[in-house]
Design a protein around this motif. Structure first.
Motif, mmCIF file in Angstrom:
data_model
loop_
_atom_site.group_PDB
_atom_site.id
_atom_site.type_symbol
_atom_site.label_atom_id
_atom_site.label_comp_id
_atom_site.label_asym_id
_atom_site.label_seq_id
_atom_site.Cartn_x
_atom_site.Cartn_y
_atom_site.Cartn_z
ATOM 1 N N UNK A 46 -5.589 2.611 4.349
ATOM 2 C CA UNK A 46 -5.162 3.787 5.116
ATOM 3 C C UNK A 46 -4.414 3.394 6.378
ATOM 4 N N UNK A 47 -4.936 2.394 7.077
ATOM 5 C CA UNK A 47 -4.280 1.995 8.330
ATOM 6 C C UNK A 47 -2.926 1.339 8.052
ATOM 7 N N UNK A 48 -2.817 0.575 6.977
ATOM 8 C CA UNK A 48 -1.527 -0.063 6.654
ATOM 9 C C UNK A 48 -0.489 0.971 6.223
ATOM 10 N N UNK A 49 -0.913 1.945 5.448
ATOM 11 C CA UNK A 49 0.010 3.021 5.066
ATOM 12 C C UNK A 49 0.458 3.768 6.315
ATOM 13 N N UNK A 50 -0.505 4.145 7.136
ATOM 14 C CA UNK A 50 -0.188 4.883 8.366
ATOM 15 C C UNK A 50 0.742 4.075 9.273
ATOM 16 N N UNK A 51 0.375 2.828 9.539
ATOM 17 C CA UNK A 51 1.169 2.003 10.450
ATOM 18 C C UNK A 51 2.539 1.638 9.874
ATOM 19 N N UNK A 52 2.605 1.435 8.564
ATOM 20 C CA UNK A 52 3.892 1.149 7.930
ATOM 21 C C UNK A 52 4.841 2.331 8.035
ATOM 22 N N UNK A 53 4.325 3.513 7.732
ATOM 23 C CA UNK A 53 5.151 4.722 7.852
ATOM 24 C C UNK A 53 5.538 4.979 9.309
ATOM 25 N N UNK A 54 4.627 4.671 10.204
ATOM 26 C CA UNK A 54 4.902 4.827 11.632
ATOM 27 C C UNK A 54 6.063 3.912 12.063
ATOM 28 N N UNK A 79 -10.302 -3.352 1.916
ATOM 29 C CA UNK A 79 -11.084 -2.151 2.178
ATOM 30 C C UNK A 79 -10.183 -0.918 2.203
ATOM 31 N N UNK A 80 -10.779 0.221 1.840
ATOM 32 C CA UNK A 80 -10.032 1.472 1.822
ATOM 33 C C UNK A 80 -9.488 1.825 3.207
ATOM 34 N N UNK A 81 -10.273 1.565 4.238
ATOM 35 C CA UNK A 81 -9.826 1.825 5.609
ATOM 36 C C UNK A 81 -8.606 0.982 5.972
ATOM 37 N N UNK A 82 -8.570 -0.228 5.466
ATOM 38 C CA UNK A 82 -7.423 -1.110 5.700
ATOM 39 C C UNK A 82 -6.182 -0.549 5.021
ATOM 40 N N UNK A 116 0.814 -1.225 0.000
ATOM 41 C CA UNK A 116 0.000 0.000 0.000
ATOM 42 C C UNK A 116 0.850 1.280 0.000
ATOM 43 N N UNK A 117 1.956 1.273 0.746
ATOM 44 C CA UNK A 117 2.816 2.465 0.781
ATOM 45 C C UNK A 117 3.403 2.729 -0.592
ATOM 46 N N UNK A 160 -1.216 6.321 -6.576
ATOM 47 C CA UNK A 160 -2.608 5.887 -6.596
ATOM 48 C C UNK A 160 -3.341 6.450 -5.388
ATOM 49 N N UNK A 161 -4.647 6.655 -5.554
ATOM 50 C CA UNK A 161 -5.460 7.095 -4.423
ATOM 51 C C UNK A 161 -5.704 5.894 -3.503
ATOM 52 N N UNK A 162 -6.176 6.206 -2.301
ATOM 53 C CA UNK A 162 -6.462 5.124 -1.362
ATOM 54 C C UNK A 162 -7.501 4.160 -1.932
ATOM 55 N N UNK A 163 -8.526 4.694 -2.588
ATOM 56 C CA UNK A 163 -9.575 3.818 -3.131
ATOM 57 C C UNK A 163 -9.033 2.969 -4.287
ATOM 58 N N UNK A 164 -8.132 3.516 -5.081
ATOM 59 C CA UNK A 164 -7.524 2.736 -6.170
ATOM 60 C C UNK A 164 -6.645 1.612 -5.608
ATOM 61 N N UNK A 165 -5.890 1.933 -4.569
ATOM 62 C CA UNK A 165 -5.045 0.925 -3.927
ATOM 63 C C UNK A 165 -5.922 -0.189 -3.350
ATOM 64 N N UNK A 166 -7.040 0.202 -2.749
ATOM 65 C CA UNK A 166 -7.966 -0.780 -2.179
ATOM 66 C C UNK A 166 -8.478 -1.726 -3.262
ATOM 67 N N UNK A 167 -8.819 -1.176 -4.426
ATOM 68 C CA UNK A 167 -9.305 -2.010 -5.534
ATOM 69 C C UNK A 167 -8.199 -2.919 -6.051
ATOM 70 N N UNK A 168 -6.994 -2.395 -6.180
ATOM 71 C CA UNK A 168 -5.865 -3.193 -6.683
ATOM 72 C C UNK A 168 -5.577 -4.366 -5.748
ATOM 73 N N UNK A 169 -5.545 -4.101 -4.453
ATOM 74 C CA UNK A 169 -5.191 -5.127 -3.467
ATOM 75 C C UNK A 169 -6.390 -5.931 -2.974
ATOM 76 N N UNK A 170 -7.596 -5.501 -3.417
ATOM 77 C CA UNK A 170 -8.839 -6.181 -3.026
ATOM 78 C C UNK A 170 -9.013 -6.211 -1.507
#
Length: 176
Positions: A161-169, A156-159, A135-136, A144-154
């Motif tokens: 966002x949380x993976x990007x946030x937690x990975x960067x953290x 949820x968009x919230x997932x 996702x990062x 890619x937007x969060x919604x596009x990433x969600x579609x690519x990885x199949x």
């Protein structure tokens, strides 16, 4: 079932009567399954180990001396199979880790050959689990937007966002 009935079934099974071994299997299946399930916490693996245990018991039935209950003998076979499985899993994980480290070394070498710099950030990014890396990379490198990433990885968009946030953290935490 009492001890005498079990001994009679074992004698019959040792004499080649498969129906007797089938009866022993049926009598001990639930007990063996519950034991292995508590070890593995994985129903599929448990079923595989139960089958493998019974196969080993069938093949090695002549070695059963009857000093203990048949279920005790099965538990000892199952325990050894589980230990072997754990050892195999550790070896596989070690091989995967070594392969990942080798790939990382090759990437560093390739980048240096082409005049690119391998930064500390890139080092920390490379150590992230794939669930965080994808996702990062899609969001911040490819744009890619969060919604596009969600579609690519199949997922949820919230997932995403949380993976990007937690990975960067995680990267920031290691950097500090």
């Amino acid at each position: 079932m009492d001890q005498l009935d079990e001994k009679e079934l074992i004698i019959q099974a040792k004499n080649g009567k498969d129906i007797a071994f089938t009866k022993l299997f049926q009598l001990n299946h639930s007990f063996l399954y519950q034991y292995l399930l508590k070890l593995t916490f994985n129903a599929d693996l448990t079923e595989d180990l139960v089958q493998e245990t019974m196969l080993k018991a069938y093949i090695n039935l002549q070695q059963f001396q009857g000093n203990a209950k048949f279920s005790t003998w099965l538990i000892s076979i199952a325990s050894r199979l589980f230990i072997d499985y754990q050892r195999q899993k550790i070896r596989e994980n070690r091989k995967m880790q070594e392969a990942g480290e080798e790939a990382l070394r090759k990437m560093k070498w390739e980048m240096s050959l082409h005049g690119h710099e391998w930064s500390d950030y890139l080092e920390l990014f490379a150590k992230l689990e794939p669930d965080f890396k994808m996702p990062i990379l899609l969001r911040h490198y490819y744009g890619y937007t969060y919604s596009e990433v969600a579609k690519i990885l199949k997922i949820k968009e919230g997932t995403v966002k949380s993976r990007v946030h937690n990975g960067l953290k995680k990267i920031r935490k290691e950097w500090d």
